[in-house]
Scaffold this active site. Structure first.
Site: not given
Length: 295
Positions: A117, A244, A274
């Site tokens: 991320d 994801d 995710h």
């Protein structure tokens, strides 16, 4: 610039992450981090994203520490690190410089970067600009956005929710992006850094900061970093989950962009969303150790 820290007792009930906590000044704020001195020569730097903290990597530590040192910082605004209470105080430059000062202060070298991320957006930019400090890259469910891409509908919905909801339910955001049914104490651990609403300013600011077509911050830096990463010569292992909806489409372009990534196994982490660290933490840690051993 109001700056606060979460009280220590907010973390008393956090499970399975009872490592000593250290603090490093990275300018005005202090950055909290866990530093586990393992049994081998490697240095693993684990960078989290939105809206998590170092706790996300707790399943990695026992396995990675078989090969060396494991360093897990909390980004400014997250975890045990200091937090600005005004979202306007956060910027790509602030986060980038904080991590840059952090690795320089600890004099980290020969780093295996494990990032997901926002940890990837910032970490890959950092590695591109300081290749002398990095030995390997393991980007997971992330990318190096250059400000040109359209974002998927799932991300747009997430950004709007984070910006506009009166109360930000971090536990719900984590559970909705995780295939595993998380226990109450784990969900509470993700809520722990934010015992009152003004401490959520960093979490509210990060989504809209992603460099993208028509918005975001830091595109000049990520665009330059992407150019450098296109000539990366050290080992890289791109490791994404298969479920994801936000980053799945980034996987193949990133794997093609990093010249050495095709030298590593072409794998997906199955049945994970995710937050693949929650869904398959031990499996991923094993894959990373195998990557280190073969390179």
């Amino acid at each position: 610039m109001p700056l606060r820290s979460t009280p220590d007792d907010a973390f008393d009930a956090v499970p399975d992450y009872d490592y000593p906590v250290s603090y490093q000044s990275v300018g005005e704020p202090d950055m909290a981090y866990v530093d586990v001195d393992g049994d081998g020569p490697e240095t693993f730097l684990c960078l989290h994203g939105e809206p998590t903290w170092g706790f996300l990597y707790r399943k990695f530590v026992p396995r990675l520490s078989d090969r060396g040192r494991v360093v897990i910082p909390d980004a400014v605004g997250f975890g045990r690190s200091d937090k600005y209470t005004d979202p306007e105080e956060y910027s790509f430059q602030l986060h980038y410089e904080a991590f840059e000062r952090f690795i320089e202060a600890l004099d980290l070298t020969e780093i295996t970067l494990i990032c997901q991320d926002w940890g990837g957006i910032l970490g890959l930019t950092l590695a591109a600009n300081h290749p002398e400090r990095f030995a390997r890259l393991v980007p997971m469910n992330t990318g190096i956005p250059t400000g040109d891409q359209e974002m998927p509908p799932a991300w747009e919905e997430f950004r709007a929710f984070v910006e506009n909801t009166e109360e930000l339910p971090v536990d719900m955001l984590i559970q909705n992006a995780t295939a595993t049914e998380l226990s109450d104490d784990v969900l509470a651990a993700y809520e722990a850094p934010f015992p009152d609403p003004e401490l959520l300013a960093g979490a509210r600011a990060w989504p809209d900061m992603v460099p993208r077509k028509g918005g975001g911050d830091g595109a000049e830096m990520t665009r330059e970093a992407a150019g450098k990463l296109g000539e990366w010569e050290k080992p890289a292992f791109v490791l994404f989950s298969d479920a994801d909806p936000i980053t799945r489409e980034n996987r193949d372009p990133l794997r093609e962009h990093l010249p050495t990534a095709s030298e590593q196994p072409d794998v997906w982490v199955e049945d994970a969303m995710h937050f693949l660290q929650e869904d398959a933490g031990e499996e991923i840690a094993d894959r990373i150790v195998a990557f280190v051993d073969r390179t």
